[in-house]
Design a protein around this motif. Structure first.
Motif, short mmCIF file in Angstrom:
data_model
loop_
_atom_site.label_atom_id
_atom_site.label_comp_id
_atom_site.label_asym_id
_atom_site.label_seq_id
_atom_site.Cartn_x
_atom_site.Cartn_y
_atom_site.Cartn_z
N GLY A 6 -39.50 -30.44 -22.40
CA GLY A 6 -38.09 -30.24 -23.02
C GLY A 6 -37.04 -29.69 -22.01
N ARG A 7 -35.61 -30.03 -22.08
CA ARG A 7 -34.54 -29.92 -21.12
C ARG A 7 -34.41 -28.15 -21.42
NH1 ARG A 7 -30.43 -29.28 -24.46
NH2 ARG A 7 -30.74 -30.42 -26.48
N LEU A 8 -34.13 -27.44 -20.20
CA LEU A 8 -33.88 -26.06 -20.15
C LEU A 8 -32.75 -25.71 -20.85
CD1 LEU A 8 -35.56 -23.65 -19.38
CD2 LEU A 8 -34.61 -23.71 -17.07
N GLY A 33 -35.22 -34.87 -23.01
CA GLY A 33 -34.48 -34.48 -24.04
C GLY A 33 -34.09 -36.03 -24.88
N VAL A 34 -33.28 -35.73 -26.12
CA VAL A 34 -32.95 -36.69 -26.86
C VAL A 34 -31.90 -37.69 -26.35
CG1 VAL A 34 -30.96 -35.91 -28.14
CG2 VAL A 34 -32.36 -37.11 -29.18
N GLN A 35 -31.13 -37.47 -25.38
CA GLN A 35 -30.13 -38.43 -24.96
C GLN A 35 -30.60 -39.58 -24.21
OE1 GLN A 35 -27.81 -35.39 -22.84
NE2 GLN A 35 -26.42 -35.07 -24.56
N LEU A 52 -38.60 -33.38 -31.51
CA LEU A 52 -37.63 -32.56 -31.16
C LEU A 52 -38.22 -31.59 -29.87
CD1 LEU A 52 -36.50 -30.87 -34.53
CD2 LEU A 52 -35.20 -32.17 -32.88
N ILE A 53 -37.76 -31.04 -29.09
CA ILE A 53 -38.25 -30.13 -28.10
C ILE A 53 -38.11 -28.85 -28.71
CG2 ILE A 53 -38.00 -31.65 -26.29
CD1 ILE A 53 -35.33 -30.26 -25.71
N PRO A 54 -39.00 -27.59 -27.99
CA PRO A 54 -40.20 -27.86 -27.21
C PRO A 54 -41.33 -28.25 -27.76
CG PRO A 54 -39.87 -25.57 -27.87
CD PRO A 54 -38.64 -26.40 -28.37
N TRP A 72 -45.75 -27.34 -31.63
CA TRP A 72 -44.45 -27.41 -31.63
C TRP A 72 -43.92 -26.33 -32.41
CZ3 TRP A 72 -43.49 -28.45 -36.82
CH2 TRP A 72 -44.46 -29.43 -37.38
N GLU A 73 -42.57 -25.93 -32.58
CA GLU A 73 -41.95 -24.92 -33.14
C GLU A 73 -41.62 -23.79 -31.91
OE1 GLU A 73 -39.75 -26.10 -36.08
OE2 GLU A 73 -39.63 -24.14 -35.66
N SER A 74 -40.55 -23.60 -31.57
CA SER A 74 -40.46 -22.47 -30.58
C SER A 74 -41.00 -21.33 -30.68
CB SER A 74 -39.09 -22.56 -30.08
OG SER A 74 -38.03 -22.34 -30.95
N ASN A 75 -40.68 -20.63 -31.98
CA ASN A 75 -41.22 -19.34 -32.10
C ASN A 75 -42.52 -19.16 -32.45
OD1 ASN A 75 -38.59 -18.18 -31.85
ND2 ASN A 75 -38.35 -17.93 -33.78
N1 GSH Z 1 -37.09 -25.36 -35.08
C1 GSH Z 1 -37.40 -25.95 -33.85
C2 GSH Z 1 -35.94 -26.61 -33.55
C3 GSH Z 1 -36.01 -27.66 -32.29
C4 GSH Z 1 -34.91 -28.27 -31.96
O1 GSH Z 1 -33.99 -28.43 -32.92
N2 GSH Z 1 -34.93 -28.75 -31.02
C5 GSH Z 1 -33.83 -29.42 -30.34
C6 GSH Z 1 -33.07 -28.66 -29.23
S1 GSH Z 1 -32.67 -27.04 -29.38
C7 GSH Z 1 -33.96 -30.70 -29.91
O2 GSH Z 1 -35.06 -31.08 -29.76
N3 GSH Z 1 -32.91 -31.77 -29.83
C8 GSH Z 1 -32.89 -32.82 -28.95
C9 GSH Z 1 -32.26 -32.72 -27.70
O3 GSH Z 1 -31.13 -32.35 -28.02
O4 GSH Z 1 -32.68 -33.09 -26.81
C10 GSH Z 1 -37.95 -24.87 -32.91
O5 GSH Z 1 -37.48 -23.93 -32.72
O6 GSH Z 1 -38.42 -25.32 -32.10
#
Ligand code: GSH
Length: 214
Positions: A6-8, A33-35, A52-54, A72-75
């Protein structure tokens, strides 16, 4: 070895990298990342069907088929890393202390961050000409009482719970960094600001809680 995907600039990736550094874990981060369409590849969807990341791959942990442990799931990732590698540091053996930290982590992800997301997306990720100013006002109005609640909770302490740095400080500080960094009008929150400054000063948070919002 731990691989973090995942992107920082993502606050959820920030939590995981900061936690890995607090625990002195050997790790690498894959900057996706998604972009760029990175999250839609077959290989990535196998790691996280939410796209999704991370995500982490822990090459020291193994799942039941003997493969590197994927999560997956950050917390949940932060909790896992603390439980697996933080027995003598970040993990909370005491059940009440752990429940208190869990409570703040859940509050961050279900309440605090969702309230501010529209203000963030509009004020940081949307071109000025296309901004929905009303959405920013509504989102800030939802977030202010929550920021006030957190500010009160931090009034008489250096850490959010258990009298020491815990995993809850990690999740909350990444969200607070976003809230206090947005170019929106906010009420002053002296306790929140003092605590966030102390979190930013932690060596493991360097280069993370100083990142400009993007
Ligand atoms: N509940 C998930 C949410 C994950 C989520 O929404 N990640 C966003 C970034 S904060 C994502 O993957 N977005 C795609 C992107 O923007 O690259 C977690 O806490 O890991």
């Amino acid at each position: 070895m731990l691989r973090i995907w995942g992107r920082l600039s993502s606050i959820n990736v920030q939590k995981v990298v900061w936690c890995a550094r607090e625990l002195h874990l050997d790790h690498e981060r894959i900057d996706i990342g998604v972009q760029r369409g990175d999250l839609d590849t077959e290989a990535y969807v196998r790691l996280n069907p939410n796209r999704l990341i991370p995500v982490i791959e822990d090459f020291r942990g193994k799942d039941i088929s003997g493969e590197p442990f994927v999560l997956w799931e950050s917390n949940a990732i932060v909790r896992y890393l603390c439980a697996r590698y933080g027995a003598d540091s970040l993990w909370l053996e005491d059940v009440e202390a752990r429940a208190s930290a869990d409570r703040w982590m859940d509050w961050q992800t279900t309440t605090f961050s969702p309230a501010m997301v529209a203000a963030f997306l509009q004020s940081v990720r949307t071109a000025p000409a296309e901004r929905d100013e009303e959405a920013i006002v509504r989102s800030c109005a939802r977030t202010e009482p929550l920021a006030a609640l957190l500010d009160r909770a931090l009034a008489d302490r250096d850490f959010i719970c258990d009298g020491r740095f815990t995993m809850a400080d990690i999740s909350l500080a990444c969200a607070a960094h976003r809230w206090l960094g947005m170019p929106v009008q906010r009420e002053p929150r002296p306790n929140l600001e003092r605590w966030l400054a102390a979190m930013r000063a932690r060596p493991a948070a360097s280069g993370i809680l100083s990142l400009p919002l993007a």
